[in-house]
Design a protein around this motif. Structure first.
Motif, PDB file in Angstrom:
ATOM      1  N   GLN A  14       1.662  80.895  67.836  1.00 32.52           N
ATOM      2  CA  GLN A  14       2.644  80.093  68.566  1.00 32.52           C
ATOM      3  C   GLN A  14       2.892  78.781  67.835  1.00 32.52           C
ATOM      4  O   GLN A  14       2.037  78.285  67.082  1.00 32.52           O
ATOM      5  N   ALA A  15       4.047  78.227  68.069  1.00 28.48           N
ATOM      6  CA  ALA A  15       4.396  76.933  67.476  1.00 28.48           C
ATOM      7  C   ALA A  15       3.313  75.903  67.820  1.00 28.48           C
ATOM      8  O   ALA A  15       2.841  75.837  68.957  1.00 28.48           O
ATOM      9  N   GLY A  16       2.941  75.137  66.799  1.00 32.78           N
ATOM     10  CA  GLY A  16       1.863  74.170  66.954  1.00 32.78           C
ATOM     11  C   GLY A  16       0.494  74.705  66.600  1.00 32.78           C
ATOM     12  O   GLY A  16      -0.476  73.939  66.513  1.00 32.78           O
ATOM     13  N   GLY A  17       0.413  75.999  66.370  1.00 35.72           N
ATOM     14  CA  GLY A  17      -0.861  76.630  66.065  1.00 35.72           C
ATOM     15  C   GLY A  17      -1.220  76.560  64.596  1.00 35.72           C
ATOM     16  O   GLY A  17      -0.514  75.946  63.787  1.00 35.72           O
ATOM     17  N   SER A  18      -2.326  77.217  64.255  1.00 37.42           N
ATOM     18  CA  SER A  18      -2.875  77.160  62.897  1.00 37.42           C
ATOM     19  C   SER A  18      -3.176  78.558  62.386  1.00 37.42           C
ATOM     20  O   SER A  18      -3.441  79.480  63.159  1.00 37.42           O
ATOM     21  N   LEU A  19      -3.132  78.684  61.075  1.00 38.87           N
ATOM     22  CA  LEU A  19      -3.562  79.901  60.396  1.00 38.87           C
ATOM     23  C   LEU A  19      -4.218  79.505  59.085  1.00 38.87           C
ATOM     24  O   LEU A  19      -3.864  78.480  58.483  1.00 38.87           O
ATOM     25  N   ARG A  20      -5.111  80.358  58.639  1.00 40.64           N
ATOM     26  CA  ARG A  20      -5.737  80.157  57.341  1.00 40.64           C
ATOM     27  C   ARG A  20      -5.499  81.403  56.502  1.00 40.64           C
ATOM     28  O   ARG A  20      -5.926  82.502  56.861  1.00 40.64           O
ATOM     29  N   LEU A  21      -4.796  81.228  55.409  1.00 49.57           N
ATOM     30  CA  LEU A  21      -4.553  82.317  54.467  1.00 49.57           C
ATOM     31  C   LEU A  21      -5.594  82.258  53.357  1.00 49.57           C
ATOM     32  O   LEU A  21      -6.005  81.169  52.940  1.00 49.57           O
ATOM     33  N   SER A  22      -5.965  83.436  52.887  1.00 53.85           N
ATOM     34  CA  SER A  22      -6.906  83.515  51.786  1.00 53.85           C
ATOM     35  C   SER A  22      -6.384  84.487  50.738  1.00 53.85           C
ATOM     36  O   SER A  22      -5.712  85.463  51.066  1.00 53.85           O
ATOM     37  N   CYS A  23      -6.684  84.203  49.493  1.00 54.66           N
ATOM     38  CA  CYS A  23      -6.276  85.057  48.378  1.00 54.66           C
ATOM     39  C   CYS A  23      -7.469  85.258  47.468  1.00 54.66           C
ATOM     40  O   CYS A  23      -8.086  84.283  47.016  1.00 54.66           O
ATOM     41  N   ALA A  24      -7.766  86.511  47.195  1.00 50.20           N
ATOM     42  CA  ALA A  24      -8.866  86.841  46.300  1.00 50.20           C
ATOM     43  C   ALA A  24      -8.308  87.435  45.015  1.00 50.20           C
ATOM     44  O   ALA A  24      -7.480  88.349  45.054  1.00 50.20           O
ATOM     45  N   ARG A  25      -8.755  86.890  43.895  1.00 48.11           N
ATOM     46  CA  ARG A  25      -8.298  87.388  42.592  1.00 48.11           C
ATOM     47  C   ARG A  25      -9.417  88.177  41.940  1.00 48.11           C
ATOM     48  O   ARG A  25     -10.518  87.680  41.744  1.00 48.11           O
ATOM     49  N   SER A  26      -9.105  89.401  41.592  1.00 50.13           N
ATOM     50  CA  SER A  26     -10.069  90.199  40.833  1.00 50.13           C
ATOM     51  C   SER A  26      -9.888  89.877  39.360  1.00 50.13           C
ATOM     52  O   SER A  26      -8.937  89.229  38.959  1.00 50.13           O
ATOM     53  N   GLY A  27     -10.785  90.322  38.534  1.00 53.29           N
ATOM     54  CA  GLY A  27     -10.656  90.073  37.111  1.00 53.29           C
ATOM     55  C   GLY A  27     -11.427  88.840  36.670  1.00 53.29           C
ATOM     56  O   GLY A  27     -11.979  88.097  37.477  1.00 53.29           O
ATOM     57  N   ARG A  28     -11.391  88.618  35.389  1.00 49.62           N
ATOM     58  CA  ARG A  28     -12.210  87.562  34.801  1.00 49.62           C
ATOM     59  C   ARG A  28     -11.464  86.236  34.705  1.00 49.62           C
ATOM     60  O   ARG A  28     -10.248  86.178  34.875  1.00 49.62           O
ATOM     61  N   PHE A  29     -12.235  85.189  34.381  1.00 51.39           N
ATOM     62  CA  PHE A  29     -11.685  83.879  34.035  1.00 51.39           C
ATOM     63  C   PHE A  29     -10.863  83.242  35.137  1.00 51.39           C
ATOM     64  O   PHE A  29      -9.840  82.601  34.852  1.00 51.39           O
ATOM     65  N   PHE A  30     -11.302  83.375  36.366  1.00 48.42           N
ATOM     66  CA  PHE A  30     -10.576  82.750  37.485  1.00 48.42           C
ATOM     67  C   PHE A  30     -10.425  81.258  37.252  1.00 48.42           C
ATOM     68  O   PHE A  30      -9.402  80.665  37.593  1.00 48.42           O
ATOM     69  N   THR A  31     -11.433  80.631  36.672  1.00 54.60           N
ATOM     70  CA  THR A  31     -11.393  79.181  36.490  1.00 54.60           C
ATOM     71  C   THR A  31     -10.356  78.748  35.458  1.00 54.60           C
ATOM     72  O   THR A  31     -10.090  77.556  35.323  1.00 54.60           O
ATOM     73  N   ASN A  32      -9.759  79.671  34.750  1.00 57.59           N
ATOM     74  CA  ASN A  32      -8.692  79.320  33.817  1.00 57.59           C
ATOM     75  C   ASN A  32      -7.325  79.248  34.481  1.00 57.59           C
ATOM     76  O   ASN A  32      -6.358  78.820  33.852  1.00 57.59           O
ATOM     77  N   TYR A  33      -7.266  79.642  35.747  1.00 59.32           N
ATOM     78  CA  TYR A  33      -5.979  79.830  36.403  1.00 59.32           C
ATOM     79  C   TYR A  33      -5.708  78.806  37.492  1.00 59.32           C
ATOM     80  O   TYR A  33      -6.567  78.526  38.336  1.00 59.32           O
ATOM     81  N   ALA A  34      -4.487  78.273  37.457  1.00 59.38           N
ATOM     82  CA  ALA A  34      -3.957  77.556  38.603  1.00 59.38           C
ATOM     83  C   ALA A  34      -3.518  78.591  39.632  1.00 59.38           C
ATOM     84  O   ALA A  34      -3.015  79.654  39.270  1.00 59.38           O
ATOM     85  N   MET A  35      -3.703  78.241  40.893  1.00 61.08           N
ATOM     86  CA  MET A  35      -3.345  79.155  41.975  1.00 61.08           C
ATOM     87  C   MET A  35      -2.320  78.489  42.881  1.00 61.08           C
ATOM     88  O   MET A  35      -2.381  77.269  43.110  1.00 61.08           O
ATOM     89  N   ALA A  36      -1.408  79.280  43.382  1.00 57.22           N
ATOM     90  CA  ALA A  36      -0.334  78.719  44.197  1.00 57.22           C
ATOM     91  C   ALA A  36       0.010  79.649  45.349  1.00 57.22           C
ATOM     92  O   ALA A  36      -0.292  80.841  45.317  1.00 57.22           O
ATOM     93  N   TRP A  37       0.659  79.062  46.330  1.00 59.62           N
ATOM     94  CA  TRP A  37       1.239  79.813  47.443  1.00 59.62           C
ATOM     95  C   TRP A  37       2.745  79.573  47.441  1.00 59.62           C
ATOM     96  O   TRP A  37       3.200  78.431  47.333  1.00 59.62           O
ATOM     97  N   PHE A  38       3.468  80.658  47.568  1.00 57.67           N
ATOM     98  CA  PHE A  38       4.915  80.627  47.750  1.00 57.67           C
ATOM     99  C   PHE A  38       5.218  81.355  49.054  1.00 57.67           C
ATOM    100  O   PHE A  38       4.379  82.060  49.600  1.00 57.67           O
ATOM    101  N   ARG A  39       6.440  81.174  49.531  1.00 61.78           N
ATOM    102  CA  ARG A  39       6.847  81.927  50.712  1.00 61.78           C
ATOM    103  C   ARG A  39       8.296  82.349  50.579  1.00 61.78           C
ATOM    104  O   ARG A  39       9.074  81.726  49.848  1.00 61.78           O
ATOM    105  N   GLN A  40       8.628  83.401  51.299  1.00 58.94           N
ATOM    106  CA  GLN A  40       9.995  83.902  51.282  1.00 58.94           C
ATOM    107  C   GLN A  40      10.367  84.380  52.664  1.00 58.94           C
ATOM    108  O   GLN A  40       9.740  85.306  53.198  1.00 58.94           O
ATOM    109  N   ALA A  41      11.370  83.748  53.216  1.00 59.67           N
ATOM    110  CA  ALA A  41      11.910  84.152  54.510  1.00 59.67           C
ATOM    111  C   ALA A  41      13.063  85.116  54.284  1.00 59.67           C
ATOM    112  O   ALA A  41      13.673  85.114  53.207  1.00 59.67           O
TER     113      ALA A  41
END
Length: 123
Positions: free
Chosen positions: A13-40
């Motif tokens: 509902q409006a005013g509420g909260s959510l927590r999204l999570s993203c897990a990346r498989s593969g190596r060298f995660f620390t080499n990567y910038a991570m981002a969130w995009f959205r599309q309506a």
């Protein structure tokens, strides 16, 4: 093969909260910038938030206005987006993305993408 898998979407509902999570498989995660995009529906994919490879630089879209927090756990290869004070205009499919080193607001700069998770905010 590297995969990005999002979770945590849903209906709130409006005013509420959510927590999204993203897990990346593969190596060298620390080499990567991570981002969130959205599309309506009927709209272009837009930048929401990002964090650089070391976690010491973050960026947010103007419409976030302090409502969202992005964080990463390099030990778990995950990036989270905590979303507060959600509004109906936040309704969209939210995508996790990765690129080497430093973040960018353009989706064209990201080489890895998740399948997306639906966020629906009811009024």
């Amino acid at each position: 093969q590297v995969q990005l898998v999002e979770s945590g979407g849903g209906v709130v509902q409006a005013g509420g909260s959510l927590r999204l999570s993203c897990a990346r498989s593969g190596r060298f995660f620390t080499n990567y910038a991570m981002a969130w995009f959205r599309q309506a529906p009927g709209k272009e994919r837009e930048f929401v938030a990002a964090i650089n490879w070391s976690g010491d630089s973050t960026g947010f879209a103007d419409f976030v206005k302090g409502r969202f927090i992005i964080s990463r756990d390099n030990a778990k290869s995950t990036v989270d987006l905590q979303m507060e004070s959600l509004q109906p205009e936040d309704t969209a499919v939210y995508y996790c993305a990765a690129k080497l080193y430093n973040w960018d607001t353009s989706p064209l700069e990201y080489s890895e993408w998740g399948q997306g998770t639906q966020v629906t905010v009811s009024s």
